[in-house]
Design a protein around this motif. Structure first.
Motif, PDB file in Angstrom:
ATOM      1  N   GLU A  16      21.715  70.345 -25.429  1.00 41.73           N
ATOM      2  CA  GLU A  16      23.007  70.820 -25.894  1.00 41.73           C
ATOM      3  C   GLU A  16      23.960  70.829 -24.710  1.00 41.73           C
ATOM      4  O   GLU A  16      23.656  71.396 -23.653  1.00 41.73           O
ATOM      5  N   VAL A  17      25.120  70.198 -24.895  1.00 42.31           N
ATOM      6  CA  VAL A  17      26.080  69.974 -23.813  1.00 42.31           C
ATOM      7  C   VAL A  17      27.217  70.991 -23.910  1.00 42.31           C
ATOM      8  O   VAL A  17      27.767  71.222 -24.993  1.00 42.31           O
ATOM      9  N   PHE A  18      27.596  71.557 -22.758  1.00 41.45           N
ATOM     10  CA  PHE A  18      28.704  72.500 -22.700  1.00 41.45           C
ATOM     11  C   PHE A  18      29.707  72.002 -21.666  1.00 41.45           C
ATOM     12  O   PHE A  18      29.352  71.758 -20.513  1.00 41.45           O
ATOM     13  N   GLY A  19      30.966  71.852 -22.101  1.00 40.24           N
ATOM     14  CA  GLY A  19      32.023  71.389 -21.218  1.00 40.24           C
ATOM     15  C   GLY A  19      32.777  72.527 -20.578  1.00 40.24           C
ATOM     16  O   GLY A  19      32.451  73.708 -20.752  1.00 40.24           O
ATOM     17  N   ILE A  69      35.436  60.755 -26.734  1.00 35.24           N
ATOM     18  CA  ILE A  69      34.235  61.388 -26.176  1.00 35.24           C
ATOM     19  C   ILE A  69      33.342  60.342 -25.522  1.00 35.24           C
ATOM     20  O   ILE A  69      32.798  60.558 -24.427  1.00 35.24           O
ATOM     21  N   TYR A 101      28.691  78.922 -23.999  1.00 31.28           N
ATOM     22  CA  TYR A 101      27.484  78.786 -23.180  1.00 31.28           C
ATOM     23  C   TYR A 101      26.901  80.150 -22.824  1.00 31.28           C
ATOM     24  O   TYR A 101      25.679  80.350 -22.903  1.00 31.28           O
ATOM     25  N   ASP A 158      33.918  75.291 -22.827  1.00 31.31           N
ATOM     26  CA  ASP A 158      32.880  75.898 -23.674  1.00 31.31           C
ATOM     27  C   ASP A 158      32.137  77.032 -22.980  1.00 31.31           C
ATOM     28  O   ASP A 158      31.005  77.350 -23.354  1.00 31.31           O
ATOM     29  N   PHE A 201      21.451  64.407 -27.811  1.00 26.44           N
ATOM     30  CA  PHE A 201      22.404  65.381 -27.303  1.00 26.44           C
ATOM     31  C   PHE A 201      23.233  65.957 -28.443  1.00 26.44           C
ATOM     32  O   PHE A 201      23.680  65.235 -29.333  1.00 26.44           O
ATOM     33  N   HIS A 202      23.444  67.295 -28.395  1.00 28.55           N
ATOM     34  CA  HIS A 202      24.317  67.994 -29.327  1.00 28.55           C
ATOM     35  C   HIS A 202      25.530  68.502 -28.552  1.00 28.55           C
ATOM     36  O   HIS A 202      25.408  68.938 -27.401  1.00 28.55           O
ATOM     37  N   TYR A 203      26.666  68.489 -29.219  1.00 32.77           N
ATOM     38  CA  TYR A 203      27.898  68.957 -28.586  1.00 32.77           C
ATOM     39  C   TYR A 203      28.733  69.660 -29.650  1.00 32.77           C
ATOM     40  O   TYR A 203      28.696  69.287 -30.827  1.00 32.77           O
ATOM     41  N   TYR A 242      27.127  64.511 -32.021  1.00 34.74           N
ATOM     42  CA  TYR A 242      25.782  64.217 -31.537  1.00 34.74           C
ATOM     43  C   TYR A 242      25.750  62.790 -30.991  1.00 34.74           C
ATOM     44  O   TYR A 242      26.482  61.910 -31.442  1.00 34.74           O
ATOM     45  N   SER A 280      31.108  67.917 -17.973  1.00 37.72           N
ATOM     46  CA  SER A 280      30.027  68.722 -18.540  1.00 37.72           C
ATOM     47  C   SER A 280      29.570  69.714 -17.479  1.00 37.72           C
ATOM     48  O   SER A 280      29.364  69.337 -16.318  1.00 37.72           O
TER      49      SER A 280
END
Length: 376
Positions: free
Chosen positions: A114-117, A312, A124, A120, A265-267, A273, A163
């Motif tokens: 799971e990706v956090f920018g 993206i 997170y 986010d 990957f989930h975002y 995804y 990220s």
């Protein structure tokens, strides 16, 4: 147009069970019935040339829920329901692997991230606080310790830009959706199940002795029992079901030299995804940008969503590289206010097994089996 005498006698006479839909749920339901009752005549009606909907159009994620998705689920549903659904997803994945094997569908357990920018960070922090309690809950279900863990150091390895953090789920993997469906179709045919493509069911009516079925071709025939396994399209046959269709749009790139990405990957709480496949990037989702517009059972595209996914792709997933898109497609999910599937007997001879909630690969095998069990 009516069936000829020969057509009716050879193909549509004395049907014991009709399964509507040849996706992962319908195929598992039909196979389960045929295995338990080898003498029964089981047929599958599929309106498309290939399984129509999501089973051949998904991203190939063998996932059962990211941390942020589970947090969202717990906001609107009881803890018991959330964890029971996760258990069904986990068991469904095990049943899928048992039924067709991992090699036949190119199963790789590289994990899901799971990706956090930069924007986010509040999300997170909430997810990070839930890792330990979620791990305890999931260990009780799967037997796997520390399912979720932070993996920020891999951001550079994967080449991701903008990220800040990654949360890894070690128990999830990826598959080749086409190969999975080929194996399920092959297994069904080996069991003696007839699959009729291009056969669209438009009405079903139960009588005292059978279920009367009507098709777009104008044909009608009978079956002793029927399972509706059309997920996002199930409301077309059963209007009172609490299911809404949801369209997801997907792209895949041309091969990318030196692609660093590895895994799934989930975002943005799973609304976006992406993954690697054959040195390409597969990327999809973003229906959160227009939930009303994407609540549709019509295949197609939205320029707004396509532009968003391309942005993206070029600025987060493979920045600083020229990337060409190979193709786009769309799929139709079945969703509702609750994440649990609908597996129920509608009447004495009619069962529905639908509403996968975007987790059809994970839960579909079990849903098919449980739907079949309702006919016993």
């Amino acid at each position: 147009m009516n069936l000829s005498y020969w057509e009716y006698q050879s193909f549509f006479k004395d049907i014991d069970v009709l399964v509507v839909g040849s996706g992962i749920v319908g195929l598992n339901a039909a196979i389960t019935i045929q295995e338990k009752h080898p003498s029964k005549k089981v047929i599958i009606a599929e309106r498309g040339t290939l399984p129509t909907g999501a089973s051949t159009k998904n991203a190939g994620f063998s996932c059962f829920g990211s941390v942020s998705e589970l947090i969202d689920d717990l906001k609107g549903q009881s803890e018991d329901l959330v964890w029971s659904v996760l258990e069904k997803r986990w068991l469904g994945l095990q049943r899928l692997k048992q039924r067709i094997g991992t090699e036949s569908m190119d199963y790789f357990q590289h994990g899901n991230f799971e990706v956090f920018g930069e924007q986010d960070q509040a999300l997170y922090q909430a997810c990070q606080a839930h890792i330990a309690p979620f791990n305890r809950q999931i260990e009780a279900i799967t037997g796997v310790k520390n399912t979720f863990a932070t993996a920020h150091e891999k951001i550079k390895d994967f080449g991701l830009a903008h990220s800040q953090q990654l949360i890894w789920n070690q128990s999830e993997g990826q598959i080749n959706t086409g190969k999975m469906m080929q194996q399920l179709l092959k297994l069904a045919r080996e069991k003696g199940i007839e699959i009729y493509n291009g056969l669209s069911i438009v009405a079903i009516e139960e009588t005292a002795h059978c279920v009367q079925v009507k098709t777009t071709q104008g044909w009608s025939f009978q079956s002793q029992q029927v399972i509706v396994a059309t997920n996002g399209f199930a409301q077309q046959l059963l209007p009172n079901l609490a299911i809404k269709p949801a369209r997801n749009q997907v792209l895949i790139t041309e091969p990318i030299k030196g692609l660093k990405l590895k895994g799934c990957f989930h975002y943005l709480r799973g609304y976006v995804y992406f993954r690697d496949i054959d040195n390409r990037v597969l990327l999809g989702g973003a229906r959160h940008l227009d939930k009303a517009g994407e609540t549709t059972d019509q295949f197609g595209f939205s320029e707004k969503i396509q532009d968003y996914l391309i942005d993206i792709l070029k600025h987060i997933i493979v920045p600083y590289q020229k990337v060409e898109i190979s193709r786009w497609w769309s799929g139709i999910l079945g969703v509702g206010t609750a994440k649990n599937p609908i597996i129920e007997r509608v009447s004495d001879r009619l069962v529905v097994a639908a509403r996968m909630g975007g987790m059809g690969i994970a839960i579909g095998s079990l849903v098919g089996e449980e739907g079949a069990a309702l006919l016993d």
